[in-house]
Design an enzyme around this catalytic site. Structure first.
Site: not given
Length: 561
Positions: A125-126, A234
Site C-alpha cells: 500500500g505504499g 510491494s
C-alpha cells in the site's frame, strides 16, 4: 494438478464469518484473556482486534508506539479493529488502530504440545494505504491447507490492499496474526523537527513493536517465537528489507526467514528534504497552530504539541502530501541498495520474487516516441532527483522498442494500450522498480553462501485479468493465500503449500504429492521457479541480463543514501 474438494465446495465465496457451528475459545496472555471463535467445520480458530500497543492518540500521536501497560481484562476478540488513516478512504478508520488478528488450527488439527512455526504478513500500500478487515484477507484457507499438508503454522500478518494492480489482494494463514500500523503522515511524517525529536519512521517502528509482541505472546497461542518468517508484497516487502537492515543489520531475534513478493528498492531521502519539510510545515501554517505559535521562536517540541492537539480532520486536511520512510541514522541508516553490498543486513533464509509483467503497474502509458519516454524515465519512480541523460540513453538502448520483446510479455505485436512504445516503457520500468531489486537481493545473499535463498517468477494471468495489465503486481497474493476466486487453479494450493513449507523448515518444497517441480536454491546457477497454473517449471534467472545488470549497477544506486 491437484485440486481440493473442500476448497472447490466454496468456490466464489468469501469467508467473512464462521458458520452455525462456531463456538467460543479463549487464550490468556500477559494483558488479559482473549475470547475468540472456533469453526468446527474448517478446524480454524480466530482472534481479532487484539491491541498490541497503547492507543497512539492524544499526547501519544506522532510518538513511538508504547507497549500495553495495563490489563484489558477479558476481551471479546471476535471483530476486526479499526484501520489506520491513510490516503483515500479507509473503512472504519481511527488513530486507535494498533491491533492484531490471529488465525490458528484448533487443537485437533495441531497438537498443542508442539509449538508451531509463525508466518507474519506485512501488507502493501505504499506505506499510505491498507487495512486488516478486507474480507479477501480472511485467513481460514491458508490455515486449513497447512493442516491438510501436515505442516500447521501460526501466521502473523499485517494485511491490506496492494499498492499496485487491479486485482484485490488476499491474505490468509494457517495460524494468522494480522497487524495494523500507522500509515501516511501519522506513521511517516518527516521534517527537521521530527528528526530532532527522534520521531521518524514510527509506522515502521509500530511493525517492530508488533514483532516484539509476537516474541512475548505467541507461545500462548501455540506458536514458536524462534521460528518466525516474515512475508509481504510491494511495500510489505520493502518493510521486510527495512527490518533486515534495521540498526545496521542487528539481530534482535525477531525472525529467521523472509519472503519478499515484488518489493521495490526505492532510494531513501533525508528527513529534511524539501518536499518532506513542506509536508510538515503545512501543519503549522494552515490552521490554528499558525495563530498560537511563532514559527521563529517555537521549539520543535512546542510545534509538535500543537499538532497533537489538532482534531484529526484538521490534521489530515492540513498536512502536505509527501510522507514516507527516510534515513533516520538509527533504525534506517541507508538505502537497501547500499546495505546489501556493504553486508549491513540480517542474513536470514529468503524467498524473493516478482511477477512477469510488474512494469504495467508503474510505467507511463500513451508513449509513442523516444522523446516522450525520456523525461518520465529520467524522473523515475520515487526518485529524489532525475537520472543523468547518459543513464537514460543507455537504458533506452538496452531495451528494444520491438513490441514482441516488450511488457506485457508473450503478447506478440498486439497493441494493448494507446502508445506504440508502451511495451518498451513497461519493460524498462518493471525491471527498474522490482525485477532488478529482486535479482540483486537473491544474487547478493546467494553469494554470501550463509543462508538458503530461493527465487521465483509468478506467471499466471488471473481469471478475468486484463491482458493490458498482464501478470501485474499483486495478483499473486490471491494464489499465495488460496483466495477462493482462484482456488480452481492448483497453483494456488501449491504456492500456499510452498510458503507454509518454507516457514516450517526454511525449504519451500512441500514434498508428498505436490505438483511443483523440485525448487532448487538460487545458488551460483541462478535457479528460479516459474509458477503457472498450466504447469510450473525451473528457469535460469538470466533473462534481460544486460538491461537488468545495468539497472543494478547504475540506476538503483543513483540518488540513494
Amino acid at each position: 494438478m491437484r485440486l481440493q474438494t473442500a476448497s472447490l465446495a466454496v468456490l466464489g465465496a468469501v469467508l467473512t464469518s464462521f458458520g452455525c457451528d462456531a463456538q467460543s475459545v479463549s487464550v490468556t496472555i500477559a494483558n488479559g484473556t482473549l475470547v475468540g471463535v472456533e469453526d468446527g467445520a474448517s478446524g480454524v480458530q480466530r482472534f481479532l482486534g487484539i491491541p498490541y500497543a497503547q492507543p497512539p492518540v492524544g499526547d501519544l500521536r506522532l510518538r513511538r508506539s508504547k507497549p500495553l501497560a495495563e490489563s484489558f481484562g477479558t476481551l471479546q476478540a471476535n471483530a476486526f479493529g479499526p484501520s489506520s488513516y491513510g490516503s483515500g478512504t479507509q473503512p472504519n478508520a481511527s488513530e486507535d488502530c494498533l491491533t492484531l488478528n490471529i488465525w490458528r488450527p484448533d487443537g485437533k488439527k495441531a497438537h498443542r504440545d508442539v509449538s508451531l512455526p509463525v508466518l507474519v504478513w506485512l501488507y502493501g500500500g505504499g506505506l499510505t494505504a491498507g487495512y486488516t478487515s478486507n474480507p479477501l484477507f480472511e485467513g481460514t484457507n491458508m490455515v486449513r491447507i497447512s493442516t491438510e499438508i501436515q505442516k500447521p503454522v501460526i501466521l502473523v500478518s499485517t494485511v491490506g490492499l496492494p499498492s499496485f494492480g487491479d486485482q484485490p489482494a488476499y491474505t490468509g494463514s494457517p495460524d494468522q496474526l494480522s497487524q495494523n500500523y500507522r500509515l501516511g503522515p501519522l506513521g511517516f511524517l518527516n521534517g527537521k523537527q521530527m528528526a530532532e525529536l527522534g520521531l521518524l519512521n514510527i509506522g515502521m517502528l509500530d511493525e517492530r513493536l508488533a514483532l516484539h509482541w509476537i516474541q512475548e505472546n505467541i507461545a500462548a497461542f501455540g506458536g514458536d517465537p524462534s521460528k518466525v518468517t516474515l512475508f509481504g508484497e510491494s511495500a510489505g516487502a520493502v518493510s521486510i528489507y527495512s527490518h533486515m537492515m534495521a540498526c545496521g543489520g542487528r539481530d534482535d531475534g525477531l525472525f529467521r526467514g523472509a519472503i519478499m513478493q515484488s518489493g521495490g528498492a526505492f532510494p531513501l531521502e533525508l528527513p529534511n528534504a524539501t518536499s518532506f519539510q513542506q509536508a510538515f510545515d503545512s501543519l503549522l501554517t494552515n490552521h490554528t497552530c499558525a495563530s498560537t505559535l511563532s514559527a521563529k521562536d517555537a521549539t520543535a517540541a512546542q510545534q509538535l504539541d500543537c499538532i497533537r492537539a489538532l482534531p484529526i480532520d484538521a490534521f489530515r486536511a492540513s498536512v502536505g502530501a509527501k510522507t514516507g520512510q527516510s534515513i533516520d541514522g538509527d533504525f534506517t541508516r541507508t538505502s537497501i541498495q547500499f546495505a546489501l553490498p556493504a553486508g549491513e543486513y540480517l542474513k536470514v533464509a529468503t524467498i524473493v520474487g516478482a511477477n512477469t509483467d510488474v512494469g504495467t503497474n508503474s510505467a507511463p502509458k500513451g508513449i509513442n516516441t523516444t522523446e516522450q519516454l525520456f523525461d518520465p524515465l529520467a524522473q523515475g519512480y520515487f526518485r529524489p532527483h532525475p537520472l543523468p541523460n547518459a543513464t537514460v540513453s543507455a537504458l533506452l538502448s538496452l531495451y528494444p522498442p520491438d513490441p514482441r520483446q516488450g511488457c506485457p510479455y508473450n503478447t506478440g505485436t498486439t497493441k494493448l494500450t494507446p502508445g506504440a512504445l508502451d511495451k518498451q516503457a513497461c519493460s524498462i520500468f518493471g525491471d527498474l522498480v522490482m525485477v532488478a531489486p529482486a535479482r540483486q537481493f537473491a544474487s547478493t545473499l546467494a553469494a554470501d553462501g550463509v543462508v538458503p535463498v530461493y527465487r521465483y517468477r509468478f506467471n499466471q494471468l488471473p481469471p478475468g485479468g486484463s491482458p493490458a495489465r498482464g501478470i501485474s503486481t499483486g495478483v499473486e497474493q490471491a494464489y499465495v493465500f488460496s483466495n477462493l476466486r482462484c482456488v480452481a487453479f492448483g497453483v494456488g494450493y501449491e504456492m500456499t503449500s510452498a510458503w507454509v513449507s518454507f516457514a516450517h523448515g526454511l525449504d519451500p518444497n512441500p514434498g508428498g504429492n505436490s505438483a511443483l517441480p523440485h525448487w532448487p536454491e538460487y545458488g551460483k546457477e541462478a535457479n528460479s521457479i516459474v509458477f503457472s497454473g498450466y504447469g510450473s517449471w525451473i528457469e535460469k534467472d538470466t533473462y534481460r541480463g544486460e538491461g537488468i545488470q545495468y539497472n543494478i549497477e547504475n540506476v538503483l544506486p543513483d540518488g540513494a543514501l
